[in-house]
Design a protein around this motif. Sequence first.
Motif, mmCIF file in Angstrom:
data_model
loop_
_atom_site.group_PDB
_atom_site.id
_atom_site.type_symbol
_atom_site.label_atom_id
_atom_site.label_comp_id
_atom_site.label_asym_id
_atom_site.label_seq_id
_atom_site.Cartn_x
_atom_site.Cartn_y
_atom_site.Cartn_z
ATOM 1 N N ASN A 158 0.848 -1.196 0.000
ATOM 2 C CA ASN A 158 0.000 0.000 0.000
ATOM 3 C C ASN A 158 0.882 1.243 0.000
ATOM 4 N N VAL A 159 1.266 1.675 -1.190
ATOM 5 C CA VAL A 159 2.216 2.784 -1.284
ATOM 6 C C VAL A 159 1.548 4.045 -1.836
ATOM 7 N N HIS A 160 2.226 5.157 -1.628
ATOM 8 C CA HIS A 160 1.688 6.470 -2.011
ATOM 9 C C HIS A 160 1.452 6.525 -3.532
ATOM 10 N N PRO A 161 0.214 6.834 -3.966
ATOM 11 C CA PRO A 161 -0.071 6.831 -5.416
ATOM 12 C C PRO A 161 0.745 7.856 -6.205
ATOM 13 N N LEU A 162 1.192 8.922 -5.544
ATOM 14 C CA LEU A 162 1.945 9.945 -6.294
ATOM 15 C C LEU A 162 3.368 9.512 -6.617
ATOM 16 N N GLY A 163 3.878 8.511 -5.901
ATOM 17 C CA GLY A 163 5.242 8.057 -6.171
ATOM 18 C C GLY A 163 5.296 6.972 -7.238
ATOM 19 N N GLU A 164 4.123 6.513 -7.661
ATOM 20 C CA GLU A 164 4.055 5.376 -8.586
ATOM 21 C C GLU A 164 4.193 5.804 -10.051
ATOM 22 N N THR A 165 4.730 4.889 -10.875
ATOM 23 C CA THR A 165 4.675 5.057 -12.327
ATOM 24 C C THR A 165 3.479 4.241 -12.825
ATOM 25 N N TYR A 166 2.723 4.829 -13.727
ATOM 26 C CA TYR A 166 1.504 4.186 -14.244
ATOM 27 C C TYR A 166 1.724 3.774 -15.700
ATOM 28 N N PHE A 167 1.152 2.625 -16.065
ATOM 29 C CA PHE A 167 1.401 2.031 -17.388
ATOM 30 C C PHE A 167 0.077 1.736 -18.105
ATOM 31 N N SER A 168 0.094 1.900 -19.431
ATOM 32 C CA SER A 168 -1.121 1.564 -20.205
ATOM 33 C C SER A 168 -1.322 0.053 -20.255
ATOM 34 N N GLN A 169 -0.292 -0.706 -20.055
ATOM 35 C CA GLN A 169 -0.311 -2.184 -20.041
ATOM 36 C C GLN A 169 -0.598 -2.799 -21.412
ATOM 37 N N THR A 170 -1.570 -2.275 -22.105
ATOM 38 C CA THR A 170 -1.885 -2.773 -23.454
ATOM 39 C C THR A 170 -1.312 -1.796 -24.486
ATOM 40 N N GLU A 188 5.196 8.966 -15.506
ATOM 41 C CA GLU A 188 6.233 8.747 -14.488
ATOM 42 C C GLU A 188 6.455 10.014 -13.681
ATOM 43 N N PRO A 189 6.502 9.910 -12.347
ATOM 44 C CA PRO A 189 6.713 11.119 -11.533
ATOM 45 C C PRO A 189 8.060 11.757 -11.857
ATOM 46 N N ALA A 190 8.057 13.093 -12.013
ATOM 47 C CA ALA A 190 9.312 13.761 -12.384
ATOM 48 C C ALA A 190 9.728 14.816 -11.363
ATOM 49 N N SER A 191 8.759 15.477 -10.723
ATOM 50 C CA SER A 191 9.170 16.566 -9.821
ATOM 51 C C SER A 191 9.658 16.001 -8.488
ATOM 52 N N TYR A 192 10.440 16.803 -7.794
ATOM 53 C CA TYR A 192 11.117 16.375 -6.567
ATOM 54 C C TYR A 192 10.114 15.805 -5.552
ATOM 55 N N GLU A 193 9.021 16.533 -5.319
ATOM 56 C CA GLU A 193 8.079 16.107 -4.256
ATOM 57 C C GLU A 193 7.412 14.773 -4.600
ATOM 58 N N LEU A 194 7.195 14.523 -5.884
ATOM 59 C CA LEU A 194 6.595 13.231 -6.270
ATOM 60 C C LEU A 194 7.612 12.109 -6.075
ATOM 61 N N ARG A 195 8.845 12.373 -6.476
ATOM 62 C CA ARG A 195 9.870 11.316 -6.354
ATOM 63 C C ARG A 195 10.183 11.029 -4.885
ATOM 64 N N GLN A 196 9.968 12.039 -4.052
ATOM 65 C CA GLN A 196 10.207 11.856 -2.611
ATOM 66 C C GLN A 196 9.271 10.820 -1.993
ATOM 67 N N VAL A 197 8.047 10.694 -2.550
ATOM 68 C CA VAL A 197 7.089 9.770 -1.927
ATOM 69 C C VAL A 197 7.091 8.394 -2.605
ATOM 70 N N LYS A 198 8.024 8.148 -3.508
ATOM 71 C CA LYS A 198 8.102 6.837 -4.176
ATOM 72 C C LYS A 198 8.305 5.729 -3.133
ATOM 73 N N GLY A 199 7.442 4.744 -3.166
ATOM 74 C CA GLY A 199 7.567 3.607 -2.258
ATOM 75 C C GLY A 199 7.149 3.904 -0.822
ATOM 76 N N MET A 200 6.700 5.127 -0.550
ATOM 77 C CA MET A 200 6.319 5.484 0.829
ATOM 78 C C MET A 200 5.026 4.768 1.212
ATOM 79 N N LYS A 201 5.040 4.143 2.387
ATOM 80 C CA LYS A 201 3.870 3.379 2.809
ATOM 81 C C LYS A 201 2.741 4.325 3.227
ATOM 82 N N VAL A 202 1.511 3.977 2.850
ATOM 83 C CA VAL A 202 0.353 4.763 3.265
ATOM 84 C C VAL A 202 -0.147 4.197 4.589
ATOM 85 N N HIS A 203 -0.280 5.052 5.609
ATOM 86 C CA HIS A 203 -0.814 4.594 6.903
ATOM 87 C C HIS A 203 -2.321 4.797 6.879
ATOM 88 N N ALA A 204 -3.017 3.703 6.578
ATOM 89 C CA ALA A 204 -4.448 3.831 6.307
ATOM 90 C C ALA A 204 -5.313 3.311 7.454
#
Length: 366
Positions: free
Chosen positions: A196-208, A222-238
């Motif tokens: 369950n990781v932060h959606p802003l740190g994720e790269t999204y794919f069309s898959q097809t 793909e996240p490019a700005s500093y703040e987005l890359r900072q949350v890559k893989g960060m766990k969401v405390h839900a």
Amino acid sequence: MPQLNKPIVFQSYMEHLATDGAETEAALASAFRSILETTSRDYGFAVRAVHAKGHALVRGELEIAPDLPAYLAQGLFAHAGKHGAILRFSTNPGDLLDDAISVPRGLALKVLDVSGERLADAPEMNTQDFLMANGRTFGAAEPKAFLTMLQLLARTTDRGEELKKLLTLLLGATQSMLHLVGQDSNLLARLGGAPNVHPLGETYFSQTPFLYGRNIAKFSLEPASYELRQVKGMKVHAHARPDALREDIAETLIEHGGVWHLNAQICTDLATMPIEDPTIAWDEELAPFERVATLTIPPQLTWTHGSSDHLDQRLAFSAWNGLADHRPLGAINRVRKHAYRMSSEYRAAFNHCPVHETAAFDLLPA
Ligand code: HEM
């Protein structure tokens, strides 16, 4: 990384038409309809048949990169320039789930004021949609395998709580469950076992894959700005935060906004980069994702209880809304066409709320 091999030029024989395609499509429609009827009865309003829960709905700008090489300067990307854009983050199931349940996250991008020949039956006049999820591959190789999975979900979609139980069950699934869905353990991870990781740190794919002018491509954002890359893989405390994703996305985007790269992966070898089997990731050594545009979302409110829910209903995204130059390819993509239309028409009719993308853009916080 530059393109290593020559892009494949698409020809119609490269797609395979199944003889029982119409039958599978009808069964898919019936499974989607059963999900829509169940959830609209439970909630009193209709939500999307899948990707029901939105976590952010924002507006921004997509800038097509200047000076793209000829094989990338095709379709939407043929001319450098800026387009208005709408971005929606979502979670895969057709129920409005507690964010503690970790299932794939989705992202839908609508690019406005796009000119060029439209796909036959494209629902909108001048927009191009890109629909993606935070995994490189799709869970089913062909429509029948997807149907088996969907029928299982449709049968168990009753209330949010019931689906949660199913997903929890799937998390601890055994081999017998694998047999039921006819897929590998990777699929079950998609249904509830993903971190369950932060959606802003994720790269999204069309898959097809999609047409890319004369060629064939998959897309990623793909996240490019500093703040987005900072949350890559960060766990969401839900825990005890059912809308944790809305809150966490807001925390970053309200203050900083975000910048993403829209990338195209051009098919250079049909044997290892098939059109028909989206469970296979295309080799990024042979065909790297290359930046074709930059998406900028300025700082803004990302979800306002009430008004965002209403705007969410005025919008529909579809893999089949766009340019003929970006026609969806392959059997899985073909069965999507009817499903998206049916789901959005059901919502519009049930909620007495017509879909109207440009009006929604103007109503989003500037
Ligand atoms: C192949 C990979 C796929 C990806 C990456 C994908 C992604 C998405 C995303 C991101 C959304 C949410 C759109 C929004 O925010 O409004 C969505 C909605 C939807 N998807 Fe897919 N999808 C895929 C395959 C499929 C397939 C195979 C089907 C059915 C055959 C399907 C049916 C739908 C439907 C019915 C909706 C709701 C449409 C609406 O009510 O507006 N998807 N998809």
